[in-house]
Design a protein around this motif. Sequence first.
Motif: not given
Length: 163
Positions: A3-8, A10
């Motif tokens: 799972s990956s969140q932009k700026g946060k 993976s």
Amino acid sequence: RVSSQKGKGSTFTLFIPLHVPASPSEPNADEKTARKVDHATILLVEDELAHQAMTRSMLERQGYTVLASSSPSEAIRLAREYRGPIDLVLTDVIMPEMNGRDLVLTLTSLRPGLRQLFMSGYTADVIAHHGVLDDGVSFLQKPFTMKELSLKVLESLDPADEK
């Protein structure tokens, strides 16, 4: 799982089966399988090719004949065209084209008496909650070990069999 969140960042989650040595009083699954296989044929339906290859290899090492399919439509074609008996369908629950339950309904109309074993990376509770599987069906949680697969297949081929 990734799972990956932009700026946060993976997150990578790996599920590795725990190896627990068999206790001396526990029956040897390999010996039990050797006695029960009797040239059983299994229709394996798995859309993830790496998982299909691993599961096929595990089943063949236990002496089963495996008809492998990567889609429900291919599985239906195999069930129609294969001349010999098919003893068990081992299918993923969530697949493109149709879910495992609908596939099994189609296959059992072609081959009455066909036994079934469902598998999924989702837990049985999650799948039952979404109405994809009924309570009491044979279910195998992914990832699984060869021993877990062996015991579930034996249980599905002979439901009266004790573990």
